[in-house]
Scaffold this active site. Structure first.
Site, PDB file in Angstrom:
ATOM      1  N   HIS A  17       0.839  -1.200   0.000  1.00 31.42           N
ATOM      2  CA  HIS A  17       0.000   0.000   0.000  1.00 31.42           C
ATOM      3  C   HIS A  17       0.880   1.260   0.000  1.00 31.42           C
ATOM      4  O   HIS A  17       0.615   2.207  -0.738  1.00 31.42           O
ATOM      5  CB  HIS A  17      -0.897   0.037   1.250  1.00 31.42           C
ATOM      6  CG  HIS A  17      -1.926  -1.042   1.326  1.00 31.42           C
ATOM      7  ND1 HIS A  17      -2.067  -1.870   2.417  1.00 31.42           N
ATOM      8  CD2 HIS A  17      -2.881  -1.445   0.455  1.00 31.42           C
ATOM      9  CE1 HIS A  17      -3.057  -2.722   2.218  1.00 31.42           C
ATOM     10  NE2 HIS A  17      -3.569  -2.490   1.022  1.00 31.42           N
ATOM     11  N   LYS A  41     -18.084  -6.033   7.553  1.00 29.44           N
ATOM     12  CA  LYS A  41     -16.857  -6.806   7.350  1.00 29.44           C
ATOM     13  C   LYS A  41     -16.132  -6.919   8.689  1.00 29.44           C
ATOM     14  O   LYS A  41     -15.904  -5.915   9.357  1.00 29.44           O
ATOM     15  CB  LYS A  41     -15.981  -6.053   6.334  1.00 29.44           C
ATOM     16  CG  LYS A  41     -15.096  -6.959   5.504  1.00 29.44           C
ATOM     17  CD  LYS A  41     -14.502  -6.125   4.371  1.00 29.44           C
ATOM     18  CE  LYS A  41     -13.357  -6.834   3.694  1.00 29.44           C
ATOM     19  NZ  LYS A  41     -12.799  -6.052   2.583  1.00 29.44           N
ATOM     20  N   ARG A  90      -2.037  -5.933  -8.768  1.00 33.53           N
ATOM     21  CA  ARG A  90      -0.901  -6.819  -8.509  1.00 33.53           C
ATOM     22  C   ARG A  90      -0.740  -7.850  -9.607  1.00 33.53           C
ATOM     23  O   ARG A  90       0.353  -8.125 -10.072  1.00 33.53           O
ATOM     24  CB  ARG A  90      -1.099  -7.540  -7.167  1.00 33.53           C
ATOM     25  CG  ARG A  90      -0.886  -6.640  -5.978  1.00 33.53           C
ATOM     26  CD  ARG A  90      -1.424  -7.248  -4.732  1.00 33.53           C
ATOM     27  NE  ARG A  90      -2.857  -7.487  -4.861  1.00 33.53           N
ATOM     28  CZ  ARG A  90      -3.669  -7.703  -3.859  1.00 33.53           C
ATOM     29  NH1 ARG A  90      -3.194  -7.763  -2.637  1.00 33.53           N
ATOM     30  NH2 ARG A  90      -4.959  -7.893  -4.046  1.00 33.53           N
ATOM     31  N   SER A 128      -3.065  -7.630   2.589  1.00 37.79           N
ATOM     32  CA  SER A 128      -3.357  -7.639   4.028  1.00 37.79           C
ATOM     33  C   SER A 128      -3.680  -9.058   4.476  1.00 37.79           C
ATOM     34  O   SER A 128      -3.348  -9.466   5.597  1.00 37.79           O
ATOM     35  CB  SER A 128      -4.536  -6.715   4.329  1.00 37.79           C
ATOM     36  OG  SER A 128      -4.245  -5.402   3.935  1.00 37.79           O
TER      37      SER A 128
HETATM   38  O1  PNS Z   1      -9.094  -2.880   0.179  1.00 39.87           O
HETATM   39  P1  PNS Z   1     -10.329  -3.347  -0.547  1.00 39.87           P
HETATM   40  O2  PNS Z   1     -11.201  -4.124   0.412  1.00 39.87           O
HETATM   41  O3  PNS Z   1     -10.002  -4.094  -1.807  1.00 39.87           O
HETATM   42  O4  PNS Z   1     -11.139  -2.031  -0.987  1.00 39.87           O
HETATM   43  C1  PNS Z   1     -12.405  -2.130  -1.625  1.00 39.87           C
HETATM   44  C2  PNS Z   1     -13.077  -0.745  -1.704  1.00 39.87           C
HETATM   45  C3  PNS Z   1     -13.079  -0.062  -0.352  1.00 39.87           C
HETATM   46  C4  PNS Z   1     -12.346   0.127  -2.691  1.00 39.87           C
HETATM   47  C5  PNS Z   1     -14.531  -0.947  -2.217  1.00 39.87           C
HETATM   48  O5  PNS Z   1     -15.109  -1.999  -1.527  1.00 39.87           O
HETATM   49  C6  PNS Z   1     -15.398   0.294  -2.030  1.00 39.87           C
HETATM   50  O6  PNS Z   1     -15.195   1.301  -2.673  1.00 39.87           O
HETATM   51  N1  PNS Z   1     -16.370   0.208  -1.085  1.00 39.87           N
HETATM   52  C7  PNS Z   1     -17.257   1.278  -0.741  1.00 39.87           C
HETATM   53  C8  PNS Z   1     -18.683   0.977  -1.172  1.00 39.87           C
HETATM   54  C9  PNS Z   1     -18.866   1.286  -2.643  1.00 39.87           C
HETATM   55  O7  PNS Z   1     -18.673   2.390  -3.106  1.00 39.87           O
HETATM   56  N2  PNS Z   1     -19.247   0.252  -3.418  1.00 39.87           N
HETATM   57  C10 PNS Z   1     -19.404   0.383  -4.831  1.00 39.87           C
HETATM   58  C11 PNS Z   1     -18.124  -0.009  -5.579  1.00 39.87           C
HETATM   59  S1  PNS Z   1     -17.606  -1.670  -5.162  1.00 39.87           S
END
Ligand code: PNS
Length: 161
Positions: A17, A41, A90, A128
């Protein structure tokens, strides 16, 4: 002024990150690391712990700040006037999911652009989840996270060095 957001769960933040944060901070004027507060979560670290670790890790980068959000990313971006989403890729396995989110967010708000940075070779395996898996067995995580986080991560599994 171009405000970018690097959103994620950061449970916990890793060197992978940090690599994306350092590189994307050179592309945008201000980078907000947006920590998702997702109550559904089960995260290992609380929101406060995750935010505090990212702040420690990014203190040397002047145009980075850390924020947190609940709900939709596109709504949070409006609040902070961000128009650019930064995500790290990645491997090809990341691509399908990331493409779908990028397109969905773009449909929600056509002003939003998603920029993908390919992860540095050193960290292309790192996530993570990998950190937690190794830490849970008392494995060596010194190449994954900064030294000052190691005990905090082990503590979650009642492991002492
Ligand atoms: O680190 P991650 O878990 O891969 O991040 C995922 C993240 C936070 C980018 C995604 O889940 C997100 O944007 N969540 C907020 C809810 C949202 O906007 N959902 C619509 C797009 S998935």
């Amino acid at each position: 002024m171009k405000v970018g957001i690097y959103p994620g769960s950061f449970d916990p933040v890793t060197f992978g990150h940090l690599d994306i944060i350092e590189r994307s901070a050179k592309i945008v004027d201000e980078l907000v690391v947006g920590v998702l507060n997702n109550s559904a979560k089960n995260s290992l670290f609380s929101l406060e712990e995750r935010v505090s670790m990212i702040k420690e890790m990014t203190a040397h980068i002047p145009n980075v700040r850390v924020g947190c959000f609940e709900g939709l990313l596109v709504d949070y971006m409006k609040e902070i006037n961000a128009t650019i989403i930064i995500r790290g890729l990645r491997a090809v396995t990341d691509f399908e999911y990331e493409l779908q989110i990028a397109q969905a967010n773009g449909v929600q708000n056509s002003e939003i652009e998603t920029i993908f940075l390919t992860s540095s070779l050193n960290y292309s395996y790192l996530s993570s989840t990998i950190v937690k898996e190794f830490a849970s067995y008392g494995g060596d995580i010194s190449k994954f996270v900064p030294e000052q986080f190691i005990d905090r991560i082990y503590a979650k599994y009642n492991i002492t060095r």
